[in-house]
Scaffold this motif. Structure first.
Motif, PDB file in Angstrom:
ATOM      1  N   ILE A  20      38.275  48.727  43.881  1.00  0.00           N
ATOM      2  CA  ILE A  20      39.620  48.948  44.421  1.00  0.00           C
ATOM      3  C   ILE A  20      39.442  49.704  45.742  1.00  0.00           C
ATOM      4  CG2 ILE A  20      40.001  51.182  43.254  1.00  0.00           C
ATOM      5  CD1 ILE A  20      42.923  50.225  42.760  1.00  0.00           C
ATOM      6  N   ILE A  21      40.312  49.401  46.711  1.00  0.00           N
ATOM      7  CA  ILE A  21      40.294  50.164  47.967  1.00  0.00           C
ATOM      8  C   ILE A  21      41.408  51.199  47.875  1.00  0.00           C
ATOM      9  CG2 ILE A  21      40.652  50.026  50.463  1.00  0.00           C
ATOM     10  CD1 ILE A  21      39.398  47.277  50.373  1.00  0.00           C
TER      11      ILE A  21
ATOM     12  N   GLY B  23      41.671  36.873  55.633  1.00  0.00           N
ATOM     13  CA  GLY B  23      42.383  36.027  54.666  1.00  0.00           C
ATOM     14  C   GLY B  23      42.078  36.418  53.220  1.00  0.00           C
ATOM     15  N   ASP B  24      40.964  37.133  52.990  1.00  0.00           N
ATOM     16  CA  ASP B  24      40.637  37.532  51.612  1.00  0.00           C
ATOM     17  C   ASP B  24      41.696  38.501  51.074  1.00  0.00           C
ATOM     18  OD1 ASP B  24      38.369  36.054  51.753  1.00  0.00           O
ATOM     19  OD2 ASP B  24      36.961  37.744  51.761  1.00  0.00           O
ATOM     20  N   GLN B  25      41.874  38.452  49.767  1.00  0.00           N
ATOM     21  CA  GLN B  25      42.789  39.380  49.083  1.00  0.00           C
ATOM     22  C   GLN B  25      41.944  40.391  48.313  1.00  0.00           C
ATOM     23  OE1 GLN B  25      46.255  39.332  48.822  1.00  0.00           O
ATOM     24  NE2 GLN B  25      46.515  37.549  50.158  1.00  0.00           N
ATOM     25  N   LEU B  26      42.181  41.668  48.547  1.00  0.00           N
ATOM     26  CA  LEU B  26      41.409  42.712  47.869  1.00  0.00           C
ATOM     27  C   LEU B  26      42.350  43.636  47.092  1.00  0.00           C
ATOM     28  CD1 LEU B  26      39.082  43.751  50.846  1.00  0.00           C
ATOM     29  CD2 LEU B  26      38.535  42.186  48.964  1.00  0.00           C
ATOM     30  N   ARG B  27      41.866  44.143  45.966  1.00  0.00           N
ATOM     31  CA  ARG B  27      42.674  45.068  45.172  1.00  0.00           C
ATOM     32  C   ARG B  27      42.761  46.403  45.906  1.00  0.00           C
ATOM     33  NH1 ARG B  27      42.003  47.607  39.844  1.00  0.00           N
ATOM     34  NH2 ARG B  27      44.113  47.675  39.006  1.00  0.00           N
ATOM     35  N   VAL B  28      43.967  46.942  45.987  1.00  0.00           N
ATOM     36  CA  VAL B  28      44.170  48.215  46.685  1.00  0.00           C
ATOM     37  C   VAL B  28      44.992  49.153  45.799  1.00  0.00           C
ATOM     38  CG1 VAL B  28      44.081  47.196  49.008  1.00  0.00           C
ATOM     39  CG2 VAL B  28      46.285  47.418  47.829  1.00  0.00           C
ATOM     40  N   GLY B  29      44.905  50.452  46.089  1.00  0.00           N
ATOM     41  CA  GLY B  29      45.704  51.411  45.307  1.00  0.00           C
ATOM     42  C   GLY B  29      45.938  52.683  46.089  1.00  0.00           C
TER      43      GLY B  29
ATOM     44  N   GLN C 219      50.602  53.603  43.006  1.00  0.00           N
ATOM     45  CA  GLN C 219      50.607  52.215  42.567  1.00  0.00           C
ATOM     46  C   GLN C 219      49.372  51.437  43.036  1.00  0.00           C
ATOM     47  OE1 GLN C 219      54.527  51.171  44.301  1.00  0.00           O
ATOM     48  NE2 GLN C 219      54.908  50.301  42.284  1.00  0.00           N
ATOM     49  N   THR C 220      49.193  50.271  42.411  1.00  0.00           N
ATOM     50  CA  THR C 220      48.145  49.346  42.863  1.00  0.00           C
ATOM     51  C   THR C 220      48.799  48.054  43.348  1.00  0.00           C
ATOM     52  OG1 THR C 220      47.907  48.389  40.671  1.00  0.00           O
ATOM     53  CG2 THR C 220      46.430  50.204  41.224  1.00  0.00           C
ATOM     54  N   GLY C 221      48.023  47.243  44.016  1.00  0.00           N
ATOM     55  CA  GLY C 221      48.519  45.961  44.502  1.00  0.00           C
ATOM     56  C   GLY C 221      47.394  45.216  45.176  1.00  0.00           C
ATOM     57  N   MET C 222      47.755  44.340  46.105  1.00  0.00           N
ATOM     58  CA  MET C 222      46.748  43.549  46.808  1.00  0.00           C
ATOM     59  C   MET C 222      46.854  43.811  48.307  1.00  0.00           C
ATOM     60  SD  MET C 222      45.260  42.122  44.317  1.00  0.00           S
ATOM     61  CE  MET C 222      44.115  41.029  45.127  1.00  0.00           C
ATOM     62  N   GLY C 223      45.728  43.678  48.990  1.00  0.00           N
ATOM     63  CA  GLY C 223      45.699  43.818  50.434  1.00  0.00           C
ATOM     64  C   GLY C 223      45.069  42.571  51.036  1.00  0.00           C
ATOM     65  N   GLU C 224      45.766  41.986  51.986  1.00  0.00           N
ATOM     66  CA  GLU C 224      45.212  40.802  52.656  1.00  0.00           C
ATOM     67  C   GLU C 224      44.459  41.248  53.909  1.00  0.00           C
ATOM     68  OE1 GLU C 224      48.088  37.914  53.966  1.00  0.00           O
ATOM     69  OE2 GLU C 224      46.548  36.821  55.095  1.00  0.00           O
ATOM     70  N   VAL C 225      43.221  40.802  54.035  1.00  0.00           N
ATOM     71  CA  VAL C 225      42.429  41.172  55.204  1.00  0.00           C
ATOM     72  C   VAL C 225      42.980  40.409  56.418  1.00  0.00           C
ATOM     73  CG1 VAL C 225      40.118  41.177  56.226  1.00  0.00           C
ATOM     74  CG2 VAL C 225      40.388  41.523  53.759  1.00  0.00           C
TER      75      VAL C 225
ATOM     76  N   LEU D 113      52.050  46.792  47.335  1.00  0.00           N
ATOM     77  CA  LEU D 113      51.870  47.469  46.057  1.00  0.00           C
ATOM     78  C   LEU D 113      52.926  46.955  45.079  1.00  0.00           C
ATOM     79  CD1 LEU D 113      51.262  51.121  47.294  1.00  0.00           C
ATOM     80  CD2 LEU D 113      49.574  49.377  46.724  1.00  0.00           C
ATOM     81  N   SER D 114      52.473  46.552  43.877  1.00  0.00           N
ATOM     82  CA  SER D 114      53.430  45.932  42.964  1.00  0.00           C
ATOM     83  C   SER D 114      53.367  46.492  41.551  1.00  0.00           C
ATOM     84  CB  SER D 114      53.168  44.430  42.908  1.00  0.00           C
ATOM     85  OG  SER D 114      51.790  44.212  42.636  1.00  0.00           O
ATOM     86  N   GLN D 115      52.273  47.179  41.198  1.00  0.00           N
ATOM     87  CA  GLN D 115      52.153  47.627  39.804  1.00  0.00           C
ATOM     88  C   GLN D 115      51.906  49.130  39.750  1.00  0.00           C
ATOM     89  OE1 GLN D 115      48.629  45.507  38.905  1.00  0.00           O
ATOM     90  NE2 GLN D 115      49.628  43.567  39.460  1.00  0.00           N
ATOM     91  N   ALA D 116      52.323  49.713  38.610  1.00  0.00           N
ATOM     92  CA  ALA D 116      51.966  51.122  38.369  1.00  0.00           C
ATOM     93  C   ALA D 116      50.450  51.184  38.234  1.00  0.00           C
ATOM     94  CB  ALA D 116      52.628  51.598  37.083  1.00  0.00           C
ATOM     95  N   GLY D 117      49.839  52.224  38.752  1.00  0.00           N
ATOM     96  CA  GLY D 117      48.383  52.370  38.613  1.00  0.00           C
ATOM     97  C   GLY D 117      48.017  52.586  37.158  1.00  0.00           C
TER      98      GLY D 117
END
Ligand code: SAM
Length: 238
Positions: free
Chosen positions: A3-4, A37-43, A48-54, A68-72
Protein backbone atom coordinates in the motif's frame (compact mmCIF):
# COMPACT_ATOMS: atom_id res chain seq x y z
CA UNK A 1 5.11 -2.38 -0.32
CA UNK A 2 1.47 -3.44 -0.51
CA UNK A 3 0.00 0.00 0.00
CA UNK A 4 1.23 3.55 -0.65
CA UNK A 5 0.62 5.51 2.54
CA UNK A 6 0.33 9.27 2.73
CA UNK A 7 -0.62 12.22 4.88
CA UNK A 8 -3.02 14.93 3.66
CA UNK A 9 -0.11 17.32 3.13
CA UNK A 10 1.36 14.91 0.53
CA UNK A 11 -1.55 15.77 -1.80
CA UNK A 12 -0.76 18.88 -3.83
CA UNK A 13 -2.95 21.72 -5.07
CA UNK A 14 -3.34 19.70 -8.29
CA UNK A 15 -4.98 16.98 -6.14
CA UNK A 16 -2.18 14.55 -7.03
CA UNK A 17 -0.17 12.48 -4.57
CA UNK A 18 3.55 12.90 -5.23
CA UNK A 19 6.07 10.22 -4.25
CA UNK A 20 9.68 11.38 -4.42
CA UNK A 21 11.56 9.68 -1.59
CA UNK A 22 14.30 7.33 -2.74
CA UNK A 23 13.11 4.21 -0.93
CA UNK A 24 9.62 4.17 -2.38
CA UNK A 25 10.79 5.35 -5.78
CA UNK A 26 13.23 2.41 -5.90
CA UNK A 27 10.45 0.01 -4.95
CA UNK A 28 8.08 1.42 -7.55
CA UNK A 29 10.79 1.09 -10.21
CA UNK A 30 12.54 -2.14 -9.34
CA UNK A 31 9.90 -4.27 -7.64
CA UNK A 32 6.53 -3.06 -8.88
CA UNK A 33 7.92 -1.79 -12.23
CA UNK A 34 5.09 0.72 -12.43
CA UNK A 35 4.01 2.44 -15.59
CA UNK A 36 1.70 5.34 -16.31
CA UNK A 37 -1.87 4.05 -16.11
CA UNK A 38 -1.19 1.44 -13.40
CA UNK A 39 -3.56 1.32 -10.43
CA UNK A 40 -1.91 1.04 -7.02
CA UNK A 41 -3.44 0.54 -3.58
CA UNK A 42 -3.21 3.72 -1.50
CA UNK A 43 -4.19 4.71 2.04
CA UNK A 44 -4.29 7.77 4.21
CA UNK A 45 -2.42 7.15 7.46
CA UNK A 46 -5.06 6.45 10.14
CA UNK A 47 -7.69 6.85 7.43
CA UNK A 48 -9.32 5.38 4.35
CA UNK A 49 -7.90 3.22 1.58
CA UNK A 50 -8.52 3.31 -2.15
CA UNK A 51 -6.73 3.23 -5.48
CA UNK A 52 -4.25 5.59 -7.08
CA UNK A 53 -3.77 5.84 -10.82
CA UNK A 54 -0.21 6.56 -11.90
CA UNK A 55 -0.39 9.70 -14.05
CA UNK A 56 3.35 10.47 -14.12
CA UNK A 57 6.40 8.35 -13.40
CA UNK A 58 10.11 8.96 -13.88
CA UNK A 59 13.32 8.13 -11.99
CA UNK A 60 12.72 10.81 -9.33
CA UNK A 61 8.99 11.24 -9.01
CA UNK A 62 5.72 9.35 -9.25
CA UNK A 63 2.36 11.12 -9.26
CA UNK A 64 -0.95 9.43 -8.58
CA UNK A 65 -4.58 10.49 -8.85
CA UNK A 66 -6.04 9.11 -5.65
CA UNK A 67 -9.56 7.94 -4.93
CA UNK A 68 -10.34 6.78 -1.42
CA UNK A 69 -13.40 4.57 -1.15
CA UNK A 70 -13.12 2.19 1.80
CA UNK A 71 -12.55 2.40 5.53
CA UNK A 72 -8.99 1.30 6.30
CA UNK A 73 -8.50 -2.12 7.91
CA UNK A 74 -9.31 -1.75 11.61
CA UNK A 75 -6.57 -1.86 14.19
CA UNK A 76 -6.44 -5.05 16.24
CA UNK A 77 -7.86 -4.34 19.69
CA UNK A 78 -4.52 -5.33 21.16
CA UNK A 79 -2.26 -3.28 23.41
CA UNK A 80 1.18 -4.76 23.82
CA UNK A 81 3.09 -4.19 27.04
CA UNK A 82 6.57 -5.06 25.88
CA UNK A 83 9.77 -5.28 27.91
CA UNK A 84 12.09 -3.10 25.86
CA UNK A 85 13.95 -5.42 23.49
CA UNK A 86 17.55 -5.04 22.37
CA UNK A 87 17.79 -2.33 19.69
CA UNK A 88 18.36 -4.50 16.64
CA UNK A 89 15.30 -6.58 17.54
CA UNK A 90 13.25 -3.49 18.37
CA UNK A 91 13.19 -2.39 14.74
CA UNK A 92 11.89 -5.73 13.46
CA UNK A 93 9.37 -6.00 16.29
CA UNK A 94 7.96 -2.55 15.51
CA UNK A 95 7.53 -3.58 11.90
CA UNK A 96 5.82 -6.84 12.88
CA UNK A 97 3.41 -5.09 15.25
CA UNK A 98 2.51 -2.55 12.57
CA UNK A 99 1.99 -5.29 9.97
CA UNK A 100 -0.56 -6.95 12.26
CA UNK A 101 -2.23 -3.61 13.03
CA UNK A 102 -1.51 -3.71 16.79
CA UNK A 103 -3.33 -0.75 18.31
CA UNK A 104 -0.61 0.41 20.67
CA UNK A 105 2.69 -0.59 22.22
CA UNK A 106 4.05 0.40 25.61
CA UNK A 107 7.74 -0.28 26.10
CA UNK A 108 8.41 -1.06 29.72
CA UNK A 109 11.51 -1.53 31.81
CA UNK A 110 12.22 -4.93 33.31
CA UNK A 111 14.89 -6.34 35.63
CA UNK A 112 16.56 -8.29 32.83
CA UNK A 113 16.86 -5.54 30.23
CA UNK A 114 20.04 -3.52 29.84
CA UNK A 115 19.67 0.15 30.76
CA UNK A 116 21.50 1.10 27.56
CA UNK A 117 18.54 -0.17 25.49
CA UNK A 118 16.69 3.04 26.42
CA UNK A 119 19.42 5.15 24.83
CA UNK A 120 19.21 3.62 21.37
CA UNK A 121 18.76 6.05 18.48
CA UNK A 122 16.16 3.60 17.15
CA UNK A 123 13.79 5.09 19.73
CA UNK A 124 13.97 8.52 18.09
CA UNK A 125 10.47 9.38 16.84
CA UNK A 126 11.54 9.56 13.19
CA UNK A 127 13.22 6.14 13.34
CA UNK A 128 10.22 4.60 15.10
CA UNK A 129 7.89 6.11 12.52
CA UNK A 130 9.99 4.74 9.65
CA UNK A 131 9.91 1.20 11.04
CA UNK A 132 6.16 1.37 11.72
CA UNK A 133 5.59 2.65 8.21
CA UNK A 134 7.53 -0.27 6.71
CA UNK A 135 5.36 -2.68 8.70
CA UNK A 136 2.14 -0.94 7.69
CA UNK A 137 3.18 -0.99 4.03
CA UNK A 138 3.80 -4.72 4.31
CA UNK A 139 0.43 -5.44 5.92
CA UNK A 140 -1.57 -3.03 3.76
CA UNK A 141 -2.57 -1.35 7.01
CA UNK A 142 -3.36 2.34 7.51
CA UNK A 143 -3.38 2.25 11.32
CA UNK A 144 -0.22 3.79 12.82
CA UNK A 145 0.39 2.10 16.19
CA UNK A 146 0.95 4.44 19.10
CA UNK A 147 4.27 3.85 20.87
CA UNK A 148 4.84 5.05 24.44
CA UNK A 149 7.36 4.26 27.15
CA UNK A 150 7.31 3.41 30.86
CA UNK A 151 10.89 3.55 32.05
CA UNK A 152 10.10 2.49 35.62
CA UNK A 153 8.38 -0.87 36.01
CA UNK A 154 6.98 -0.67 39.54
CA UNK A 155 5.37 2.81 39.52
CA UNK A 156 3.87 2.19 36.09
CA UNK A 157 2.47 -1.22 36.97
CA UNK A 158 1.20 -0.16 40.39
CA UNK A 159 -0.18 3.28 39.52
CA UNK A 160 -0.98 3.45 35.82
CA UNK A 161 -1.34 0.00 34.31
CA UNK A 162 -4.92 -0.59 35.43
CA UNK A 163 -5.97 2.62 33.74
CA UNK A 164 -3.89 1.92 30.62
CA UNK A 165 -5.31 -1.59 30.31
CA UNK A 166 -8.85 -0.69 31.39
CA UNK A 167 -11.62 -2.90 29.99
CA UNK A 168 -9.26 -5.43 28.44
CA UNK A 169 -8.55 -9.08 29.08
CA UNK A 170 -5.10 -8.89 30.65
CA UNK A 171 -2.59 -11.59 29.82
CA UNK A 172 1.11 -12.07 30.39
CA UNK A 173 2.89 -14.53 28.11
CA UNK A 174 4.98 -16.61 30.48
CA UNK A 175 6.47 -20.00 29.84
CA UNK A 176 6.00 -21.32 33.38
CA UNK A 177 2.97 -21.94 35.60
CA UNK A 178 0.71 -20.63 32.90
CA UNK A 179 -2.70 -21.54 31.51
CA UNK A 180 -3.32 -22.22 27.83
CA UNK A 181 -4.21 -19.21 25.69
CA UNK A 182 -7.89 -18.30 25.47
CA UNK A 183 -9.44 -18.83 22.02
CA UNK A 184 -8.79 -16.22 19.33
CA UNK A 185 -11.27 -13.35 19.53
CA UNK A 186 -11.67 -9.66 18.90
CA UNK A 187 -11.95 -8.96 22.59
CA UNK A 188 -9.88 -5.93 23.65
CA UNK A 189 -6.70 -7.44 25.07
CA UNK A 190 -3.59 -6.22 26.83
CA UNK A 191 -0.70 -8.66 26.42
CA UNK A 192 2.57 -8.42 28.32
CA UNK A 193 5.67 -9.94 26.70
CA UNK A 194 8.89 -10.29 28.65
CA UNK A 195 12.51 -9.62 27.73
CA UNK A 196 15.07 -12.10 26.38
CA UNK A 197 15.81 -13.25 29.94
CA UNK A 198 12.10 -13.40 30.86
CA UNK A 199 10.09 -11.53 33.49
CA UNK A 200 11.24 -12.17 37.07
CA UNK A 201 8.84 -13.88 39.50
CA UNK A 202 8.45 -10.49 41.23
CA UNK A 203 7.39 -8.85 37.93
CA UNK A 204 4.94 -11.63 37.11
CA UNK A 205 3.46 -11.33 40.63
CA UNK A 206 3.10 -7.55 40.15
CA UNK A 207 1.31 -8.06 36.82
CA UNK A 208 -0.94 -10.74 38.30
CA UNK A 209 -1.84 -8.32 41.11
CA UNK A 210 -3.18 -6.03 38.37
CA UNK A 211 -5.40 -8.76 36.95
CA UNK A 212 -3.01 -10.31 34.43
CA UNK A 213 -3.28 -14.06 33.85
CA UNK A 214 -0.16 -15.99 32.82
CA UNK A 215 -0.63 -17.78 29.52
CA UNK A 216 1.60 -20.25 27.70
CA UNK A 217 2.37 -20.14 24.00
CA UNK A 218 3.31 -23.83 24.01
CA UNK A 219 6.13 -26.05 25.21
CA UNK A 220 8.84 -24.31 23.19
CA UNK A 221 10.49 -21.15 24.48
CA UNK A 222 10.32 -18.59 21.71
CA UNK A 223 12.45 -15.57 20.99
CA UNK A 224 10.60 -12.33 21.65
CA UNK A 225 10.30 -11.53 17.95
CA UNK A 226 8.73 -14.98 17.40
CA UNK A 227 6.60 -14.96 20.56
CA UNK A 228 4.82 -11.77 19.47
CA UNK A 229 3.39 -12.99 16.14
CA UNK A 230 2.62 -16.42 17.66
CA UNK A 231 0.72 -14.79 20.54
CA UNK A 232 -1.13 -12.45 18.19
CA UNK A 233 -2.25 -15.27 15.95
CA UNK A 234 -3.35 -17.40 18.92
CA UNK A 235 -5.26 -14.59 20.66
CA UNK A 236 -6.69 -12.44 17.90
CA UNK A 237 -9.06 -13.17 15.03
CA UNK A 238 -7.02 -11.85 12.13
N1 SAM B 1 14.23 -17.82 29.88
C1 SAM B 1 13.09 -16.94 29.74
C2 SAM B 1 11.95 -17.40 30.64
O1 SAM B 1 11.95 -18.56 31.01
O2 SAM B 1 11.02 -16.61 30.91
C3 SAM B 1 12.67 -16.94 28.28
C4 SAM B 1 12.16 -15.63 27.86
S1 SAM B 1 11.50 -15.63 26.22
C5 SAM B 1 12.95 -15.67 25.26
C6 SAM B 1 10.97 -13.96 26.08
C7 SAM B 1 9.50 -13.75 26.33
O3 SAM B 1 8.74 -14.33 25.26
C8 SAM B 1 8.94 -14.36 27.59
O4 SAM B 1 9.14 -13.52 28.70
C9 SAM B 1 7.47 -14.51 27.24
O5 SAM B 1 6.78 -13.29 27.41
C10 SAM B 1 7.52 -14.86 25.77
N2 SAM B 1 7.54 -16.32 25.53
C11 SAM B 1 8.45 -17.00 24.80
N3 SAM B 1 8.11 -18.30 24.72
C12 SAM B 1 6.97 -18.44 25.42
C13 SAM B 1 6.11 -19.54 25.71
N4 SAM B 1 6.36 -20.75 25.26
N5 SAM B 1 5.01 -19.32 26.44
C14 SAM B 1 4.72 -18.09 26.91
N6 SAM B 1 5.50 -17.01 26.68
C15 SAM B 1 6.59 -17.18 25.94
Amino acid sequence: MNIILFHDQDIGADQLLTISDQRRQDHLHKVLKVQVGDQLRVGRINGQTGMGEVVYHDQDTTRLRVELSQAGPRALPLSLLLAIPRPKMLRRILQTCATFGVKEIKLINSAKVEKSFWQTPFLQPEQVYNQLLLGMEQGGITHLPKLTQAKLFKPFVEDQLLHWAANTQRLVAHPREAQSCPPASLQPTCLAIGPEGGFTDYEVDKLQAQGFTSVSLGARILRVETAIPVAISKLMQL
